[in-house]
Motif scaffolding. Structure first.
Motif, mmCIF file in Angstrom:
data_model
loop_
_atom_site.group_PDB
_atom_site.id
_atom_site.type_symbol
_atom_site.label_atom_id
_atom_site.label_comp_id
_atom_site.label_asym_id
_atom_site.label_seq_id
_atom_site.Cartn_x
_atom_site.Cartn_y
_atom_site.Cartn_z
ATOM 1 N N THR A 73 37.320 36.062 55.893
ATOM 2 C CA THR A 73 38.664 36.779 56.121
ATOM 3 C C THR A 73 38.893 37.431 54.703
ATOM 4 N N VAL A 74 39.955 38.193 54.907
ATOM 5 C CA VAL A 74 40.196 39.236 53.760
ATOM 6 C C VAL A 74 41.736 38.651 53.247
ATOM 7 N N LEU A 75 41.711 38.446 51.850
ATOM 8 C CA LEU A 75 43.163 38.164 51.366
ATOM 9 C C LEU A 75 43.700 39.523 50.660
ATOM 10 N N ASN A 76 44.720 39.942 50.938
ATOM 11 C CA ASN A 76 45.302 41.272 50.453
ATOM 12 C C ASN A 76 46.244 40.770 49.201
ATOM 13 N N PRO A 77 47.077 41.649 48.372
ATOM 14 C CA PRO A 77 47.982 41.320 47.573
ATOM 15 C C PRO A 77 49.252 40.965 48.364
ATOM 16 N N GLY A 78 49.866 39.751 47.906
ATOM 17 C CA GLY A 78 50.817 38.974 48.292
ATOM 18 C C GLY A 78 50.693 37.949 49.384
ATOM 19 N N ASP A 79 49.386 37.852 49.722
ATOM 20 C CA ASP A 79 48.837 36.846 50.584
ATOM 21 C C ASP A 79 48.638 35.536 49.877
ATOM 22 N N THR A 80 48.521 34.280 50.263
ATOM 23 C CA THR A 80 48.827 32.985 49.693
ATOM 24 C C THR A 80 47.718 32.115 50.591
ATOM 25 N N ALA A 81 46.410 31.709 49.891
ATOM 26 C CA ALA A 81 45.719 30.563 50.771
ATOM 27 C C ALA A 81 45.429 29.359 49.992
ATOM 28 N N LEU A 82 45.549 28.394 50.516
ATOM 29 C CA LEU A 82 45.564 27.182 50.403
ATOM 30 C C LEU A 82 43.961 26.568 50.469
ATOM 31 N N ILE A 83 43.132 26.174 49.411
ATOM 32 C CA ILE A 83 42.111 25.518 49.471
ATOM 33 C C ILE A 83 41.947 24.081 49.211
ATOM 34 N N ASN A 84 41.257 23.179 50.084
ATOM 35 C CA ASN A 84 41.509 21.653 49.929
ATOM 36 C C ASN A 84 40.506 21.229 48.822
ATOM 37 N N PRO A 85 40.531 20.218 48.328
ATOM 38 C CA PRO A 85 39.819 19.557 47.563
ATOM 39 C C PRO A 85 38.160 19.406 48.105
ATOM 40 N N GLN A 86 37.193 19.511 47.386
ATOM 41 C CA GLN A 86 35.798 19.373 47.547
ATOM 42 C C GLN A 86 35.323 20.468 48.799
ATOM 43 N N GLU A 87 36.337 21.340 49.280
ATOM 44 C CA GLU A 87 36.169 22.295 50.469
ATOM 45 C C GLU A 87 35.308 23.714 49.525
ATOM 46 N N ALA A 88 34.007 23.905 50.152
ATOM 47 C CA ALA A 88 33.211 24.817 49.607
ATOM 48 C C ALA A 88 33.663 26.048 50.236
ATOM 49 N N HIS A 89 33.865 27.142 49.351
ATOM 50 C CA HIS A 89 34.256 28.344 49.725
ATOM 51 C C HIS A 89 33.576 29.446 48.453
ATOM 52 N N ALA A 90 33.784 30.706 49.099
ATOM 53 C CA ALA A 90 33.151 31.800 48.236
ATOM 54 C C ALA A 90 34.414 32.740 48.260
ATOM 55 N N LEU A 91 34.271 33.489 47.021
ATOM 56 C CA LEU A 91 35.683 34.549 46.786
ATOM 57 C C LEU A 91 34.948 35.913 46.008
ATOM 58 N N ALA A 92 35.161 37.048 46.590
ATOM 59 C CA ALA A 92 34.752 38.230 45.863
ATOM 60 C C ALA A 92 35.608 39.258 46.428
ATOM 61 N N PRO A 93 35.779 40.280 45.530
ATOM 62 C CA PRO A 93 36.395 41.524 46.066
ATOM 63 C C PRO A 93 35.582 42.415 47.254
ATOM 64 N N SER A 94 36.315 42.969 47.992
ATOM 65 C CA SER A 94 35.662 43.264 49.155
ATOM 66 C C SER A 94 35.578 44.913 49.069
ATOM 67 N N MET A 95 36.118 45.551 48.120
ATOM 68 C CA MET A 95 36.083 47.065 48.121
ATOM 69 C C MET A 95 35.945 47.299 46.518
ATOM 70 N N THR A 96 35.559 48.535 46.408
ATOM 71 C CA THR A 96 35.662 49.124 45.004
ATOM 72 C C THR A 96 37.119 49.260 44.650
ATOM 73 N N GLY A 97 37.169 49.499 43.283
ATOM 74 C CA GLY A 97 38.345 49.634 42.526
ATOM 75 C C GLY A 97 38.922 48.434 41.963
ATOM 76 N N GLU A 98 40.115 48.637 41.314
ATOM 77 C CA GLU A 98 40.810 47.541 40.759
ATOM 78 C C GLU A 98 41.098 46.241 41.545
ATOM 79 N N ALA A 99 40.743 45.079 41.037
ATOM 80 C CA ALA A 99 40.807 43.909 41.719
ATOM 81 C C ALA A 99 41.190 42.694 40.904
ATOM 82 N N SER A 100 42.045 42.051 41.129
ATOM 83 C CA SER A 100 42.777 40.679 40.273
ATOM 84 C C SER A 100 43.165 39.775 41.308
ATOM 85 N N LEU A 101 43.537 38.721 40.772
ATOM 86 C CA LEU A 101 43.700 37.429 41.528
ATOM 87 C C LEU A 101 44.245 36.289 40.618
#
Length: 322
Positions: free
Chosen positions: A277-305
């Motif tokens: 899924t895609v997370l956008n500015p203002g979204d909030t996502a809760l990741i549980n302990p030991q839960e494997a996940h990957a995260l990366a910017p999905s478009m070009t341009g400024e990205a911060s989190l």
């Protein structure tokens, strides 16, 4: 785990449900247009009307405040951490019993780890509706809010009474304090001595991190913002890191503790248990302990989190006089 299970742990910015009667100053002119959002955990709202998006708490709470221009949040204090970063707009933070001890202007992306034990308030000084995202220490967010005495007195003049049980009663709606509940007592002169008037030079360098400084610090690794070895050294029961395009690799990983992801700029692809899924500015996502996940910017341009990670540290006071 199903797609629905994962979506229950993602709160979208566009689906946030506000409460306009969350606190004692909800009728006070200048503060009566505030919107309070409780995203993860019960927060510190004094109103039964407050909607809670995710009730489970990872050792801290996530919330937000939305305000139109010139709207302010009245002076109050917490016993545990209250951290804000500016998602939208331009904000003035001020502190002291009457808000005159110190102040500074926060721009979009700036983060403020407000010292505990001082009265603080904030005001939207921008030209449009503004939003600040909040991290509150502890599962119960420190047991609530302590208001400056004049805030309680002014609220009463506009029909809102706070009971010592922490619940608001609106006399304009015919509500009265239950017979076994007394009004919240005002702090005495002796008690007010415990709330220091801290000069700005003792606050801003130690508790404020500017967005563009963090962008520069986050090179090939995330910038450590709040923590024992971070830019803002503290142990509030959680750590905060700042991620950018170049400081995170798109590979599966996990954490020993709960993690909350809060995008500031750009669009971020989250992969979790075969779901993307895609997370956008203002979204909030809760990741549980030991839960494997990957995260990366999905478009070009400024990205911060901002990434918030629970720790074993108690959610205690953060202010030190030295």
């Amino acid at each position: 785990m199903t797609r629905a299970d994962i979506e229950k742990r993602i709160v979208r910015y566009g689906e946030l449900k506000p409460c306009k009667t969350a606190f004692i100053d909800a009728h006070t002119p200048g503060s009566d247009q505030k919107e309070n959002f409780t995203i993860i955990g019960g927060g510190v709202s004094e109103s039964p009307d407050q909607h809670v998006h995710i009730r489970d708490t990872p050792g801290f709470n996530i919330g937000a405040a939305g305000q139109p221009p010139k709207c302010r949040n009245s002076l109050h204090s917490h016993t545990t951490a209250e951290v804000f970063f500016v998602l939208k707009g331009r904000w003035r933070f001020f502190w002291g019993l009457h808000g005159t001890a110190g102040e500074f202007i926060a721009e979009e992306g700036d983060i403020f780890n407000i010292p505990t034990g001082i009265f603080r308030g904030f005001e939207n000084v921008g030209t449009d509706y503004g939003m600040i995202m909040a991290i509150l220490g502890g599962d119960d967010a420190g047991g609530g809010v302590t208001w400056a005495p004049h805030v309680i007195e002014e609220a009463s003049a506009h029909g809102l009474v706070l009971g010592e049980n922490g619940v608001l009663y609106d006399t304009k709606k015919g509500q009265e304090l239950p017979h076994n509940v007394s009004p919240m007592p005002l702090l005495s002169a002796e008690q007010l001595k415990e709330f220091p008037e801290v000069p700005v030079e003792n606050v801003v360098p130690r508790y404020v991190a500017r967005y563009w400084d963090l962008m520069a610090l986050a090179g090939k690794k995330p910038a450590k913002v709040i923590g024992t070895d971070a830019l803002l050294k503290d142990k509030p029961g959680f750590e905060v890191d700042f991620l950018t395009r170049g400081s995170i690799a798109d590979e599966m990983h996990s954490h020993d503790k709960h993690v909350v992801l809060m995008p500031m700029r750009g669009h971020w692809t989250l992969r979790l248990d075969g779901y993307e899924t895609v997370l956008n500015p203002g979204d909030t996502a809760l990741i549980n302990p030991q839960e494997a996940h990957a995260l990366a910017p999905s478009m070009t341009g400024e990205a911060s989190l901002y990434r918030v990670t629970a720790t074993d540290d108690p959610a205690g006071a953060t202010w030190t006089a030295n």
